[in-house]
Scaffold this active site. Structure first.
Site, short mmCIF file in Angstrom:
data_model
loop_
_atom_site.label_atom_id
_atom_site.label_comp_id
_atom_site.label_asym_id
_atom_site.label_seq_id
_atom_site.Cartn_x
_atom_site.Cartn_y
_atom_site.Cartn_z
N HIS A 17 -8.48 -43.19 -0.25
CA HIS A 17 -8.81 -42.01 -1.06
C HIS A 17 -7.85 -41.97 -2.25
CE1 HIS A 17 -10.96 -39.55 2.34
NE2 HIS A 17 -11.40 -40.80 2.24
N GLU A 48 -5.95 -39.69 -3.49
CA GLU A 48 -4.63 -39.10 -3.24
C GLU A 48 -3.73 -40.11 -2.52
OE1 GLU A 48 -7.60 -37.93 -2.40
OE2 GLU A 48 -7.71 -35.74 -2.54
N CYS A 69 -9.03 -33.96 1.49
CA CYS A 69 -9.48 -33.94 2.88
C CYS A 69 -8.26 -33.84 3.79
CB CYS A 69 -10.28 -35.21 3.18
SG CYS A 69 -9.26 -36.68 3.39
N CYS A 123 -5.74 -36.71 3.48
CA CYS A 123 -4.91 -36.69 2.28
C CYS A 123 -3.88 -35.57 2.35
CB CYS A 123 -5.79 -36.57 1.04
SG CYS A 123 -6.74 -38.08 0.72
ZN LIG Z 1 -8.89 -37.73 1.34
#
Ligand SMILES: [Zn+2]
Length: 164
Positions: A56, A58, A86, A89
């Site tokens: 992801h 992040e 999410c 993260c």
């Molecule tokens: Zn994430």
């Protein structure tokens, strides 16, 4: 006042990174780590490009910042991200010891284009979580700033996208 403008600029860059990433075989997400002394590290979503479900934006920003700074501790840093993080993260930000997280689009905006992590959140919903890590949405006031939904509209119009 200047702090708010700077935060908006970092957030705007995260959105631009997300949109550019859509056009580079990535998902519609971008992020930045900004250290206390102003160093910046970009991250974009490479889940399908790298077959890495943890890539992801992040997380890739955190990985880049830590690698280039030679540390596993990002205390004093702020994580800016084009979309509400999410749970993975958020946990990564906690482990990285960032001071705060600022996002543009909300989780419901992401769910509307098929990125629905609501079921993950149900594991982690906690009324008191801001005491541990402040996470807040920031509305961009600068009319020249990109729209937070721009990465998603770009994503939706890309025929070659790989949904996940
Ligand atoms: Zn994430």
């Amino acid at each position: 006042m200047s702090i708010t403008v700077t935060a908006e600029q970092f957030l705007a860059r995260s959105i631009r990174l997300a949109t550019a990433n859509v056009l580079n075989s990535g998902g519609p997400f971008g992020a930045m780590i900004v250290t206390a002394d102003g160093k910046t590290f970009d991250g974009v979503n490479r889940v399908t490009a790298d077959n890495d479900p943890t890539a992801h934006a992040e997380v890739t920003a955190i990985r880049t910042a830590c690698r280039e700074l030679g540390t596993f501790d990002l205390s004093g840093s702020v994580l800016y991200t084009s979309c509400e993080p999410c749970p993975m993260c958020l946990a990564s930000a906690l482990w990285a010891r960032v001071d705060r997280v600022v996002f543009a689009a909300g989780r419901h905006d992401a769910a509307a284009v098929g990125f629905d992590d609501a079921v993950f959140y149900e594991f982690f919903e906690n009324q008191d979580r801001d005491a541990l890590l402040p996470v807040s949405q920031l509305v961009l006031e600068d009319p020249s700033a990109p729209a937070p939904l721009e990465p998603f509209t770009t994503w939706n119009t890309l025929e070659s996208r790989i949904d996940y």
